[in-house]
Design an enzyme around this catalytic site. Structure first.
Site, PDB file in Angstrom:
ATOM      1  N   ARG A  88       0.857  -0.978   0.062  1.00  0.00           N
ATOM      2  CA  ARG A  88       0.010   0.077  -0.069  1.00  0.00           C
ATOM      3  C   ARG A  88       0.933   1.050   0.002  1.00  0.00           C
ATOM      4  O   ARG A  88       0.480   2.278  -0.499  1.00  0.00           O
ATOM      5  CB  ARG A  88      -0.921   0.049   1.153  1.00  0.00           C
ATOM      6  CG  ARG A  88      -1.958  -0.972   1.212  1.00  0.00           C
ATOM      7  CD  ARG A  88      -2.759  -0.944   2.451  1.00  0.00           C
ATOM      8  NE  ARG A  88      -3.705  -2.207   2.786  1.00  0.00           N
ATOM      9  CZ  ARG A  88      -3.218  -3.345   3.355  1.00  0.00           C
ATOM     10  NH1 ARG A  88      -2.002  -3.487   3.689  1.00  0.00           N
ATOM     11  NH2 ARG A  88      -4.323  -4.230   3.540  1.00  0.00           N
ATOM     12  N   ASP A 148      -9.956  -4.750   8.827  1.00  0.00           N
ATOM     13  CA  ASP A 148      -9.101  -5.746   9.269  1.00  0.00           C
ATOM     14  C   ASP A 148      -9.647  -6.450  10.238  1.00  0.00           C
ATOM     15  O   ASP A 148      -9.516  -7.776  10.439  1.00  0.00           O
ATOM     16  CB  ASP A 148      -7.818  -4.852   9.756  1.00  0.00           C
ATOM     17  CG  ASP A 148      -7.317  -3.831   8.707  1.00  0.00           C
ATOM     18  OD1 ASP A 148      -7.254  -4.428   7.439  1.00  0.00           O
ATOM     19  OD2 ASP A 148      -6.470  -3.198   9.163  1.00  0.00           O
ATOM     20  N   ARG A 151     -11.928  -9.029   8.757  1.00  0.00           N
ATOM     21  CA  ARG A 151     -11.006 -10.110   8.108  1.00  0.00           C
ATOM     22  C   ARG A 151     -10.466 -11.018   9.392  1.00  0.00           C
ATOM     23  O   ARG A 151     -10.745 -12.273   9.249  1.00  0.00           O
ATOM     24  CB  ARG A 151      -9.837  -9.390   7.471  1.00  0.00           C
ATOM     25  CG  ARG A 151     -10.593  -8.913   5.949  1.00  0.00           C
ATOM     26  CD  ARG A 151      -9.271  -8.529   5.096  1.00  0.00           C
ATOM     27  NE  ARG A 151      -9.710  -7.835   4.100  1.00  0.00           N
ATOM     28  CZ  ARG A 151      -9.364  -6.699   3.323  1.00  0.00           C
ATOM     29  NH1 ARG A 151      -8.193  -6.134   3.965  1.00  0.00           N
ATOM     30  NH2 ARG A 151      -9.701  -6.379   2.178  1.00  0.00           N
ATOM     31  N   HIS A 175      -2.666   0.083   9.045  1.00  0.00           N
ATOM     32  CA  HIS A 175      -3.368  -0.798   8.281  1.00  0.00           C
ATOM     33  C   HIS A 175      -2.223  -0.954   6.857  1.00  0.00           C
ATOM     34  O   HIS A 175      -2.226  -0.393   5.802  1.00  0.00           O
ATOM     35  CB  HIS A 175      -4.444   0.195   7.625  1.00  0.00           C
ATOM     36  CG  HIS A 175      -5.294  -0.654   6.236  1.00  0.00           C
ATOM     37  ND1 HIS A 175      -6.050  -1.757   6.594  1.00  0.00           N
ATOM     38  CD2 HIS A 175      -5.508  -0.202   4.950  1.00  0.00           C
ATOM     39  CE1 HIS A 175      -6.277  -2.058   5.314  1.00  0.00           C
ATOM     40  NE2 HIS A 175      -6.165  -1.199   4.674  1.00  0.00           N
TER      41      HIS A 175
HETATM   42  N1  LIG Z   1      -8.521   1.840   3.805  1.00  0.00           N
HETATM   43  C1  LIG Z   1      -9.045   0.751   3.381  1.00  0.00           C
HETATM   44  O1  LIG Z   1      -9.273  -0.247   4.134  1.00  0.00           O
HETATM   45  C2  LIG Z   1      -8.973   0.775   1.842  1.00  0.00           C
HETATM   46  C3  LIG Z   1      -9.670  -0.512   1.216  1.00  0.00           C
HETATM   47  C4  LIG Z   1      -9.883  -0.831  -0.167  1.00  0.00           C
HETATM   48  C5  LIG Z   1      -9.135   0.201  -0.936  1.00  0.00           C
HETATM   49  N2  LIG Z   1      -8.455   1.229  -0.265  1.00  0.00           N
HETATM   50  C6  LIG Z   1      -7.919   2.132  -1.108  1.00  0.00           C
HETATM   51  O2  LIG Z   1      -8.987   2.860  -1.835  1.00  0.00           O
HETATM   52  C7  LIG Z   1      -8.537   3.597  -2.867  1.00  0.00           C
HETATM   53  C8  LIG Z   1      -9.674   3.307  -3.982  1.00  0.00           C
HETATM   54  O3  LIG Z   1      -9.679   1.878  -4.354  1.00  0.00           O
HETATM   55  P1  LIG Z   1     -10.658   1.394  -5.517  1.00  0.00           P
HETATM   56  O4  LIG Z   1     -10.453   0.020  -5.757  1.00  0.00           O
HETATM   57  O5  LIG Z   1     -11.991   1.825  -5.177  1.00  0.00           O
HETATM   58  O6  LIG Z   1      -9.996   2.332  -6.885  1.00  0.00           O
HETATM   59  P2  LIG Z   1     -10.601   2.362  -8.195  1.00  0.00           P
HETATM   60  O7  LIG Z   1      -9.916   2.654  -9.055  1.00  0.00           O
HETATM   61  O8  LIG Z   1     -11.772   1.336  -8.536  1.00  0.00           O
HETATM   62  O9  LIG Z   1     -11.335   3.621  -7.863  1.00  0.00           O
HETATM   63  C9  LIG Z   1     -10.597   5.050  -7.506  1.00  0.00           C
HETATM   64  C10 LIG Z   1     -11.530   6.194  -8.211  1.00  0.00           C
HETATM   65  O10 LIG Z   1     -10.993   7.276  -7.967  1.00  0.00           O
HETATM   66  C11 LIG Z   1     -10.982   8.371  -9.160  1.00  0.00           C
HETATM   67  N3  LIG Z   1     -10.077   9.217  -8.902  1.00  0.00           N
HETATM   68  C12 LIG Z   1      -8.945   9.438  -9.228  1.00  0.00           C
HETATM   69  N4  LIG Z   1      -8.389  10.778  -8.867  1.00  0.00           N
HETATM   70  C13 LIG Z   1      -9.484  11.468  -8.324  1.00  0.00           C
HETATM   71  C14 LIG Z   1      -9.607  12.592  -8.237  1.00  0.00           C
HETATM   72  N5  LIG Z   1      -8.705  13.680  -8.217  1.00  0.00           N
HETATM   73  N6  LIG Z   1     -10.849  13.238  -7.932  1.00  0.00           N
HETATM   74  C15 LIG Z   1     -12.018  12.160  -7.805  1.00  0.00           C
HETATM   75  N7  LIG Z   1     -11.728  11.003  -8.114  1.00  0.00           N
HETATM   76  C16 LIG Z   1     -10.536  10.399  -8.576  1.00  0.00           C
HETATM   77  C17 LIG Z   1     -10.688   7.680 -10.259  1.00  0.00           C
HETATM   78  O11 LIG Z   1     -11.159   7.902 -11.489  1.00  0.00           O
HETATM   79  C18 LIG Z   1     -11.384   6.290  -9.766  1.00  0.00           C
HETATM   80  O12 LIG Z   1     -12.943   5.692 -10.357  1.00  0.00           O
HETATM   81  C19 LIG Z   1      -7.265   2.926  -3.490  1.00  0.00           C
HETATM   82  O13 LIG Z   1      -6.062   3.814  -2.790  1.00  0.00           O
HETATM   83  C20 LIG Z   1      -7.166   1.873  -2.369  1.00  0.00           C
HETATM   84  O14 LIG Z   1      -5.856   1.400  -2.051  1.00  0.00           O
HETATM   85  C21 LIG Z   1      -8.376   1.349   0.993  1.00  0.00           C
HETATM   86  O1  LIG Z   2      -5.188  -4.167   0.136  1.00  0.00           O
HETATM   87  C1  LIG Z   2      -5.436  -3.300  -0.229  1.00  0.00           C
HETATM   88  O2  LIG Z   2      -4.340  -2.606  -1.001  1.00  0.00           O
HETATM   89  C2  LIG Z   2      -6.555  -2.454  -0.130  1.00  0.00           C
HETATM   90  C3  LIG Z   2      -7.241  -2.258   1.251  1.00  0.00           C
HETATM   91  O3  LIG Z   2      -6.330  -1.726   1.940  1.00  0.00           O
HETATM   92  C4  LIG Z   2      -7.410  -3.648   1.651  1.00  0.00           C
HETATM   93  O4  LIG Z   2      -6.925  -3.887   2.896  1.00  0.00           O
HETATM   94  O5  LIG Z   2      -8.275  -4.318   1.189  1.00  0.00           O
END
Ligand SMILES: NC(=O)c1ccc[n+]([C@@H]2O[C@H](COP(=O)([O-])OP(=O)(O)OC[C@H]3O[C@@H](n4cnc5c(N)ncnc54)[C@H](O)[C@@H]3O)[C@@H](O)[C@H]2O)c1
Ligand SMILES: O=C(O)C[C@H](O)C(=O)O
Length: 308
Positions: A88, A148, A151, A175
């Protein structure tokens, strides 16, 4: 209750769907930078309203923040997800700029908003929002520990061969693949410590599988997960929107709690109408405290890459 979700990708749309199905918000605005994308996701979701029985109005916006004005809660999921083999932390170069810009735009139109940061590396992105927005600390919450912990409960239920609803457990710390601290000592099945049912070795395996939960799914899916992340975020949104005073592990700015300072990292907090209303200080044993300290060192190393 108006909720904005920036990033209409996999996690943002999943979160919008769970929020709508739970039917507590009057309005959800999905915003994305990709032309027409958020509008399309919003329309598709709205066409499930009669099927799923919700009244929440979901609208989409291509980067027009005026549509997000006066949001009570905003979720930041904009940014890139990792690919198999990545950490990440490797996402920081692209996501830091996105999160900084998005949080600033959100606050311009909703000065009283509570922000939930999801984009990775999430603890560092949450810290970045604290450093750059001037929002009070109770209004910035990082989502990681709720996922987490879900999970962890899934892995515990597998090991104990019982439903996940029979077990309870919590993951604190960063995380990240190495920084999570699953609190195995405190995990229970119907209030009986899980150690009564499985060996120490099996429990350690549960903890290790939990820590790499995101990486395991990323390898299977080719991108990171979205259903459980979306559901976890919707739980936080609901707790704040409905003033539930529920406890979740969230990334919070620490000022001495757990012996840590000037860092956002996962600890149990109480969520209610004022956002992050309280940090809960658990009495950890020496081994757990040492793991938290190691985890914090990892998060601080990543924070050091920020330009703040
Ligand atoms: N914290 C957590 O537990 C957790 C869990 C899952 C995913 N994530 C994170 O969340 C993020 C998104 O994941 P995802 O699978 O939805 O990705 P994704 O690519 O499906 O969606 C991301 C979206 O953000 C948009 N985007 C990019 N730049 C932008 C901006 N400046 N303004 C508005 N929109 C913008 C993109 O067009 C896209 O549609 C990733 O960084 C991922 O690592 C975190
Ligand atoms: O694993 C990742 O990169 C996305 C998110 O933080 C998750 O835990 O699913």
């Amino acid at each position: 209750m108006k909720v904005t979700i920036v990033g209409a990708g996999a996690v943002g749309a999943s979160c919008a769907e769970y929020v709508a199905i739970k039917n507590f918000a009057s309005e959800v605005v999905l915003l994305d930078i990709k032309e027409g994308y958020a509008e399309g996701k919003a329309m598709d979701l709205m066409q499930t309203a009669s099927l799923n029985g919700f009244d929440t109005k979901i609208t989409g916006s291509t980067n027009d923040y005026s549509k997000t004005a006066n949001s009570d809660i905003a979720v930041i999921t904009s940014g890139i997800p990792r690919k198999p083999g990545m950490t990440r932390e490797e996402l920081i170069g692209i996501n830091a700029g996105i999160v900084k810009e998005v949080s600033s735009n959100l606050i311009k139109h909703s000065p009283n908003v509570t922000l939930i940061v999801v984009s990775n590396p999430m603890d560092t992105m949450t810290y970045l929002v604290h450093k750059t927005t001037g929002l009070p600390k109770n209004k910035i919450i990082g989502m990681g520990g709720a996922l987490d912990s879900a999970r962890f409960k899934y892995r515990l239920s597998e090991a104990l061969d019982c439903p996940a609803s029979d077990v309870d457990g919590m993951v604190i710390g960063g995380h990240s693949d190495t920084g999570m601290v699953p609190l195995t000592r405190l995990a229970t099945r119907n209030s009986v410590p899980v150690k009564a049912f499985i060996s120490e070795e099996r429990l350690n395996q549960v903890a290790e599988d939990t820590k790499v939960g995101g990486a395991t799914l990323t390898k299977l899916l080719g991108t990171s997960a979205w259903y459980a992340p979306g559901a976890a975020v919707s739980g936080l949104v609901q707790a704040i929107a409905c003033d539930q005073k529920k406890m979740f592990p969230c990334s919070a700015l620490l000022e001495g709690e757990y012996g840590l300072n000037d860092i956002c990292i996962g600890v149990p907090v109480i969520l209610g109408k004022d956002g992050l209303e309280k940090i809960v200080e658990l009495k950890l044993d020496d081994a757990e405290l040492a793991k938290m300290k190691d985890s914090a060192e990892g998060v601080k190393k990543t924070n050091g890459l920020l330009d703040v």
